[in-house]
Structure formats: C-alpha cells, structure tokens
Design a protein around this motif. Structure first.
Motif, PDB file in Angstrom:
ATOM      1  N   LEU A  18      76.264  53.350  33.793  1.00 12.32           N
ATOM      2  CA  LEU A  18      75.904  52.565  34.974  1.00 12.32           C
ATOM      3  C   LEU A  18      77.164  51.917  35.539  1.00 12.32           C
ATOM      4  CD1 LEU A  18      72.665  50.809  33.651  1.00 12.32           C
ATOM      5  CD2 LEU A  18      72.860  52.931  34.947  1.00 12.32           C
ATOM      6  N   ARG A  21      78.660  48.408  34.584  1.00  9.72           N
ATOM      7  CA  ARG A  21      77.914  47.875  33.439  1.00  9.72           C
ATOM      8  C   ARG A  21      78.319  48.564  32.137  1.00  9.72           C
ATOM      9  NH1 ARG A  21      75.629  43.851  32.242  1.00  9.72           N
ATOM     10  NH2 ARG A  21      73.605  44.624  31.556  1.00  9.72           N
ATOM     11  N   THR A  24      74.811  53.639  28.323  1.00  8.09           N
ATOM     12  CA  THR A  24      73.622  53.408  27.517  1.00  8.09           C
ATOM     13  C   THR A  24      72.948  54.739  27.236  1.00  8.09           C
ATOM     14  OG1 THR A  24      71.635  52.023  27.291  1.00  8.09           O
ATOM     15  CG2 THR A  24      72.003  53.073  29.437  1.00  8.09           C
ATOM     16  N   ASP A  87      70.112  41.108  34.533  1.00 12.92           N
ATOM     17  CA  ASP A  87      70.897  42.339  34.418  1.00 12.92           C
ATOM     18  C   ASP A  87      70.087  43.444  33.751  1.00 12.92           C
ATOM     19  OD1 ASP A  87      73.107  41.193  35.623  1.00 12.92           O
ATOM     20  OD2 ASP A  87      74.061  40.641  33.718  1.00 12.92           O
ATOM     21  N   CYS A  88      69.293  43.065  32.753  1.00 11.49           N
ATOM     22  CA  CYS A  88      68.449  44.062  32.075  1.00 11.49           C
ATOM     23  C   CYS A  88      67.495  44.714  33.070  1.00 11.49           C
ATOM     24  CB  CYS A  88      67.658  43.403  30.954  1.00 11.49           C
ATOM     25  SG  CYS A  88      68.652  42.700  29.615  1.00 11.49           S
ATOM     26  N   ASP A  91      69.406  46.988  35.363  1.00 12.95           N
ATOM     27  CA  ASP A  91      69.803  48.211  34.664  1.00 12.95           C
ATOM     28  C   ASP A  91      68.661  49.226  34.667  1.00 12.95           C
ATOM     29  OD1 ASP A  91      72.243  47.081  34.056  1.00 12.95           O
ATOM     30  OD2 ASP A  91      71.737  46.602  31.981  1.00 12.95           O
TER      31      ASP A  91
END
Length: 297
Positions: A18, A21, A24, A87-88, A91
């Motif tokens: 991302l 960021r 993941t 932010d979660c 995301d």
C-alpha cells in the motif's frame, strides 16, 4: 491459512504493498460464484489465524472470505507509531480497490469491531453490512477501563525505552484474553501465535482502542448490522456490547454463551452463531437450519 491452490478452494495469498503504508498479506477464500465478500478483522494481540481459523471453513461455503493481520500484528504492515484505527480502516479500503472488491461486509472481533465501525464511517460506499462481535462503541466506561486508558500512554512510553521489552511477544498481555476453558494444547498454540506480534505493538494498539468512541455517530449506521454478544465476557463486558447493539438502528442480536476467547474454547459453536449473524446482513444462502439464531448454549 497457507494453502495456495484455488482449484481445491484453499486460501490464496496476496502480498500487497500500500503506497505510503507498507506491505501486507491478505488470504483469500473464493467462496461460491457471486457470493458476498466478508473481511475478517481480529482483536488486539491476536492475528487472523488465531482469531478466525476455526470459522473460515464454515464461512467460505457461503461467502468469499478475506482475512489479514492488522498493522503491527503477525504478518501485517510493519508497526509504526502512532497506531491508528483510522489507518486500519483506510488500509482495508485500499486493499478492496487493489483486489477489485466494490462492496464488502467487515466482520470485526473486539478491536476489529472498532475498525469495522470506522470502515462504515469513513468508507460508507464500500460497506455493505456490519457484523460486530464481542465489541463496543467505546471501552472506557467503567472505572477499570478508564484507569487502564489513563495508564497505557505511560506504560507505552516506558516500554519504548526498555530494550528487553522490544523483543517480548504479545503473549505477555494476550494470555489474559484466553478463557480458563482453553485446553493446554490449544493454549500453547494460541500463545505461540501471539508471540508473532511484539508486546510494544500490542500495547500501542490497545492504547488506540482505549481512545476510540463511536457514540456520536454509531446511531447513523444505515446498513444491515448484526451484533454478536459473548455473554460471559470479562474483557468487553456484555453490558457494553448491549449498549452498542441498542445504539444501532435495526440491528439483529445474536448471543453465545462464552467469554472473550470463545473462538478458541468453542469454535464450532462460535462458527454456528457467526454464520447466522452474517446471513442476517447478507443475501448469501442461509446456513443449516439447526444453526443458532439468537442464542447458543
């Protein structure tokens, strides 16, 4: 959660970067053609495998199921201060765009339930429904919760300056989330999973959870919502879970006899109730008729 063969219905693994960021990993269980998409969001000090592996086999018979480790946890985006629940949520919206998912249903457990609420609040066009498990609209109501919220910033600040604490795992605090009914083998596995998250990352996530509140806007939720209440919970009290449920218009309540670790102590029973909760907010095929609707013993 390491399967990679789509032909067998096993989970596909996507490594996604991302912008701004980090990297993941998302696990993708395709589900039936055209099925609604769920994204499963775990609690603090946990990871996706620990929180959800007991229910994914049942869920993917009816849904496309996406799971990921939240930032700082397991194989999630590398932790960075400060940890922000907002932010979660952002995301997840970015991941949905990357995967071509136009609408999804966040299924959040404990801290994951806070992220699910924020996903609706910040990205309403993406959120098709909500399933909120063992969670609340805030976790600072009782005297104990308020004192914990006041102490955490100091604990995090001190921990950041003590090198030995940088290598400790989240099991140091996460063990308190496990219920007494967890058998020794499962408990050892759960603690090993928690050690994949650093203690400091878990503490900063808990600090963010203590700052969260949705009480000013949760009453505006306009998508189908199910609230799963763990009746014997000692971490997020059932009363606070019911306050959340009462605040959401048109919500459907599903209750289960179990504590905060019911996903470990009774995974089959939890899966049964979770199936009913997901079905109540989606148009997926209904799960078996013997699954509990409003309560399970």
């Amino acid at each position: 959660m390491d399967g990679v063969d789509p032909a067998t219905g096993a989970d596909r693994e996507h490594a996604i970067t991302l912008p701004g960021r980090g990297r993941t990993v998302v696990w993708d269980s395709p589900g039936p053609p055209g099925a609604p998409t769920l994204i499963l969001l775990h609690g603090v000090a946990l990871n996706a495998e620990l929180n959800w592996s007991g229910v994914i086999p049942a869920l993917r018979r009816h849904y496309r199921v996406l799971t990921l480790d939240l930032p700082g946890h397991g194989r999630g985006i590398a932790g960075s201060a400060p940890f922000r629940l907002e932010d979660c949520a952002d995301d997840i919206a970015a991941l949905a765009t990357d995967l071509g998912v136009a609408r999804l249903i966040p299924v959040g457990y404990s801290m994951g339930g806070l992220v699910a609420q924020l996903l609706w609040h910040r990205h309403p066009g993406l959120t098709a429904g909500l399933v909120l498990c063992s969670t609340a609209r805030d976790v600072s109501g009782s005297a104990w919760e308020r004192s914990t919220a006041l102490m955490l910033p100091g604990i995090v600040a001190v921990a950041a300056w003590i090198p030995v604490l940088h290598v400790l795992g989240a099991d140091v605090v996460g063990a308190q989330l496990l219920d007494g009914g967890t058998d020794p083998i499962t408990r050892r596995w759960a603690l090993a999973q928690m050690r994949r998250t650093r203690l400091l990352e878990a503490l900063t996530a808990a600090q963010a959870a203590c700052r969260f509140t949705s009480h000013e806007w949760i009453g505006s939720v306009d998508v189908p919502t199910a609230v799963v209440i763990t009746r014997c919970d000692r971490v997020v009290s059932p009363d606070r879970q019911r306050i959340l449920a009462d605040a959401v218009p048109g919500r459907v309540v599903h209750e289960i006899d179990g504590g905060h670790g019911v996903f470990l102590t009774a995974p089959d029973r939890f899966a049964s109730v979770l199936l009913r909760a997901c079905a109540s907010v989606s148009h997926a095929d209904r799960p078996p008729a013997d699954a509990a609707a409003r309560s399970a013993s």
